[in-house]
Design a protein around this motif. Sequence first.
Motif, mmCIF file in Angstrom:
data_model
loop_
_atom_site.group_PDB
_atom_site.id
_atom_site.type_symbol
_atom_site.label_atom_id
_atom_site.label_comp_id
_atom_site.label_asym_id
_atom_site.label_seq_id
_atom_site.Cartn_x
_atom_site.Cartn_y
_atom_site.Cartn_z
ATOM 1 N N ARG A 43 -30.154 51.949 39.202
ATOM 2 C CA ARG A 43 -29.674 50.792 38.452
ATOM 3 C C ARG A 43 -30.823 49.868 38.052
ATOM 4 O O ARG A 43 -30.743 49.171 37.054
ATOM 5 C CB ARG A 43 -28.624 50.028 39.262
ATOM 6 N N PRO A 93 -30.755 45.935 29.717
ATOM 7 C CA PRO A 93 -30.424 47.360 29.574
ATOM 8 C C PRO A 93 -30.330 47.821 28.123
ATOM 9 O O PRO A 93 -30.761 48.919 27.803
ATOM 10 C CB PRO A 93 -29.058 47.479 30.247
ATOM 11 N N PHE A 139 -22.346 57.521 34.032
ATOM 12 C CA PHE A 139 -21.901 56.762 35.190
ATOM 13 C C PHE A 139 -21.076 57.621 36.137
ATOM 14 O O PHE A 139 -20.483 58.618 35.747
ATOM 15 C CB PHE A 139 -21.091 55.547 34.741
ATOM 16 N N ASP A 183 -25.598 49.776 28.197
ATOM 17 C CA ASP A 183 -26.459 50.960 28.310
ATOM 18 C C ASP A 183 -26.588 51.683 26.973
ATOM 19 O O ASP A 183 -27.619 52.250 26.652
ATOM 20 C CB ASP A 183 -25.847 51.884 29.360
ATOM 21 N N LEU A 184 -25.507 51.645 26.180
ATOM 22 C CA LEU A 184 -25.522 52.334 24.887
ATOM 23 C C LEU A 184 -26.125 51.469 23.789
ATOM 24 O O LEU A 184 -26.090 51.831 22.618
ATOM 25 C CB LEU A 184 -24.101 52.754 24.507
ATOM 26 N N PHE A 216 -29.888 47.195 35.168
ATOM 27 C CA PHE A 216 -28.735 46.414 35.639
ATOM 28 C C PHE A 216 -29.091 45.536 36.820
ATOM 29 O O PHE A 216 -28.378 44.607 37.160
ATOM 30 C CB PHE A 216 -27.578 47.334 36.017
ATOM 31 N N ASN A 249 -30.351 56.241 28.629
ATOM 32 C CA ASN A 249 -28.897 56.178 28.696
ATOM 33 C C ASN A 249 -28.431 56.708 30.044
ATOM 34 O O ASN A 249 -29.118 57.478 30.691
ATOM 35 C CB ASN A 249 -28.261 56.979 27.570
ATOM 36 N N THR A 250 -27.239 56.244 30.446
ATOM 37 C CA THR A 250 -26.739 56.558 31.779
ATOM 38 C C THR A 250 -25.415 57.304 31.704
ATOM 39 O O THR A 250 -24.577 57.000 30.859
ATOM 40 C CB THR A 250 -26.528 55.250 32.577
ATOM 41 N N PHE A 255 -20.135 55.288 19.806
ATOM 42 C CA PHE A 255 -20.369 53.888 20.168
ATOM 43 C C PHE A 255 -21.829 53.459 19.985
ATOM 44 O O PHE A 255 -22.123 52.494 19.281
ATOM 45 C CB PHE A 255 -19.940 53.666 21.617
ATOM 46 N N GLY A 256 -22.723 54.227 20.600
ATOM 47 C CA GLY A 256 -24.145 53.860 20.529
ATOM 48 C C GLY A 256 -24.716 54.013 19.133
ATOM 49 O O GLY A 256 -25.498 53.186 18.672
ATOM 50 N N ALA A 276 -16.850 55.919 33.204
ATOM 51 C CA ALA A 276 -16.778 54.677 32.418
ATOM 52 C C ALA A 276 -16.581 54.934 30.933
ATOM 53 O O ALA A 276 -17.201 54.288 30.092
ATOM 54 C CB ALA A 276 -18.022 53.813 32.655
ATOM 55 N N LEU A 277 -15.714 55.890 30.590
ATOM 56 C CA LEU A 277 -15.368 56.086 29.172
ATOM 57 C C LEU A 277 -14.459 54.947 28.751
ATOM 58 O O LEU A 277 -13.585 54.539 29.507
ATOM 59 C CB LEU A 277 -14.643 57.426 28.992
ATOM 60 N N PHE A 278 -14.681 54.432 27.518
ATOM 61 C CA PHE A 278 -13.878 53.298 27.071
ATOM 62 C C PHE A 278 -12.437 53.742 26.839
ATOM 63 O O PHE A 278 -12.176 54.583 25.972
ATOM 64 C CB PHE A 278 -14.459 52.710 25.787
ATOM 65 N N PRO A 279 -11.479 53.190 27.588
ATOM 66 C CA PRO A 279 -10.099 53.672 27.492
ATOM 67 C C PRO A 279 -9.432 53.312 26.167
ATOM 68 O O PRO A 279 -8.439 53.917 25.805
ATOM 69 C CB PRO A 279 -9.406 52.980 28.670
ATOM 70 N N HIS A 280 -9.995 52.320 25.441
ATOM 71 C CA HIS A 280 -9.344 51.910 24.194
ATOM 72 C C HIS A 280 -9.871 52.694 22.998
ATOM 73 O O HIS A 280 -9.468 52.443 21.870
ATOM 74 C CB HIS A 280 -9.492 50.405 23.982
ATOM 75 N N ARG A 313 -21.715 61.302 25.251
ATOM 76 C CA ARG A 313 -21.891 59.932 24.795
ATOM 77 C C ARG A 313 -23.311 59.439 25.068
ATOM 78 O O ARG A 313 -23.864 58.646 24.297
ATOM 79 C CB ARG A 313 -20.871 59.023 25.507
ATOM 80 N N ALA A 314 -23.898 59.922 26.168
ATOM 81 C CA ALA A 314 -25.254 59.486 26.499
ATOM 82 C C ALA A 314 -26.305 60.240 25.678
ATOM 83 O O ALA A 314 -27.194 59.628 25.095
ATOM 84 C CB ALA A 314 -25.510 59.670 27.997
#
Lengths: 256, 474
Positions: free
Chosen positions: B52, B86, B95, A160-161, B57, B92-93, B112-113, B99-103, B160-161
């Motif tokens: 979606r 997508p 969620f 999505d990003l 998706f 942008n979505t 990120f984007g 769904a934040l990236f845990p790492h 983030r979006a």
Amino acid sequence: MGKRSNWAIPYLIFLILFVALPLLLIVVYALQDGNGGFTFDNITRFFTDSDALSTFAVSIEVAIENTLICLLLGYPAAYILANKNLNKSAVTAILFILPMWINALMRTLATAELFNVMGFTLGKGTLLMGMAYDYLPFMIYPIYNVLLKMDHSYEEAAADLGATPVQVFRKVTLPLSMPGISSGILMVFMPTVSTFAISEFLTNNKIKLFGTIIQENINSSMWNYGAALSLIMLVIIGLTTLVLGGEDSEVEGGTV
Amino acid sequence: MSGKENVIIDIEHLSKSFGDKQVLKDISLYIRKGEFVTLLGPSGCGKTTLLRMIAGFLQPDEGTIMMEWESRGGQREFRDVAGIPPHLRPLNTVFQRYALFPHLDVYDNIAFGLKLKGVPKDEIDARIRKVLKLVSMSDYEDRDVDSLSGGQQQRVAIARAIVNRPKVLLLDEPLAALDLKMRQDMQIELKEMHQKLGITFIYVTHDQSEALTLSDTIVVMNEGKIQQIGTPTDIYNEPVNSFVADFIGESNILNGTMVKDRLVNFIGHDFECVDEGFGENVPVDVVIRPEDVYIGYTLEGSQFTGTVKSCTFKGVHYEMYVDTDSGNELQIQDYDAFEPGKQVQMLIHPDDIQVMRKERIENVIDCEIIDENHVKMLGEVFECAPITSGSTGPARAHISFAKVDLMDHEDDGDTSGEVWFILYKGDHYHLTVKTVSGEYVYVDTDDIWDKGDLVGIKILPEDITVEMNDGQEK
């Protein structure tokens, strides 16, 4: 003392008898000369014993190579198995894990026989092939587990990003599967360093591994030197575990 | 069409099935630039599936999604997005579970984007600082996302979006995981953000009050179909059918008869209303909002009387249930309390009466005639009133709502089903039952059932009237 802590007593006895005591004995033997006197000679002897040192180097090299082969074969396999679009049945996953159910010695003997029949010269090639065959499931299983439980919304969020499928894999799927990769590496690397039976059968003893030397020393009643070598191997395995068990991000860079 | 100016997304005749289950049926809808559109409906109504599909998706089985697209030369065109993955879509979505990236830490999550697009480092820094300020999360750049509370994670997910400056922001039940207080605060903030950013929001929720608070336009969905599209006021004041009336806000939904233009009869009385063009003596559904019934111990111009059954304090107003002189139950809200057991007088203003054409006045079920006494319908063979024409083949069975009996045990009926939807009509319940064959049977009953109850369905032979299809192919 609470009653509940009493439940631990049988396990404590087991641990003392079968883990702590043998470890202590290894240390004691390693630090004794033939007559029972205290000495560091056994340890220092290893560092001057060119035969042992080169075997050690070969062992580490074989272990690293085998771990790499297992990782390169195992990751894609685990990825395909865990992907519901590519693999619709759980049976395929079980088939990959199935070899783990058979005794390793039997598998190795059968593999050696197979190589003989096919006319392969036993050597490093057959050793690596046999090892990869033996240890591949140990690499696939933890990675498969992590991928299977991974929340797919992370991958969707990345797409999505603006991430292409390759970028999604590199920046999200791969880093998030690191715990599976580290335990896979541990489960392959550690037993490969210490193995001796596989190299004996698959190379006709042409290639000696560290495990082989320990076994030879102990078989020829050189208990003290054997114990010292065991101790050194233990330290190496301990260090590997520490490095891999630490922060996941560190794994990415170095260890493999 | 003149109404279609400034359209950014145009969806036409969209359908989607998962296996045998059709989740979206012929959805058509357009979204204007800068609009706050909410897809509202109960769980399983297809709203998330629709979102979606817009995100890319899922691919539609039928129909098209057109999106405004900026080509490389900066020209704007309208493009069918079928098959476009997508990562190439200009949206942008946010969620549902963030769904934040845990790492990655907060900074890297938001970056990120931008990093993927190759935005220079100092511009990334500046944009992240700005967006964090917008979501009131300044100084959180280095935090681990796991160490944040639900509300803070939500803010980071929004940041983030929107940091990517999408044309359209999709939000999938973004507040569902927050507690009530937090949810209300975030609603206000989202509304402010929407005004400040000027981007189009497509928001999915099952919470009707959230939809009424936030939206410019609400799309009410049920069973994979759009029920009504309109502004919050339109949808609240003029629901097109009993589902919408029941789903949005509290309401009394009653059976009535349109006597003639501007005169409707319900709960045993004639009422003046503002509706015309229904015809004479036509059965209709009447919706009365609880706050629109005027109530008093003595009331000038009172139209009917009743007895107060219960009275509960709800913070600002009191909520009362009143039995009317005709034996109907009405839910009424008023700032004054009326004692249970007391006689009261009531009146309803003409423009507070919402009259709706009935979607159906009886069950009409496709069937197949087997012989003069039997038809096959709902996957079973039923005995029916004698069919005189003597022919066989496809036909239609008519069964009145009140003549369908529901049994406690599934095995006791001719067939069985699940209670799907319940509507209280003031003196009886109107139930939608989904049969095992996947069809719907509508039932009027005085018995109390719960949604999800498994029931046996029994219909007496004399209550099934079969009508031939008159040689039409269908």
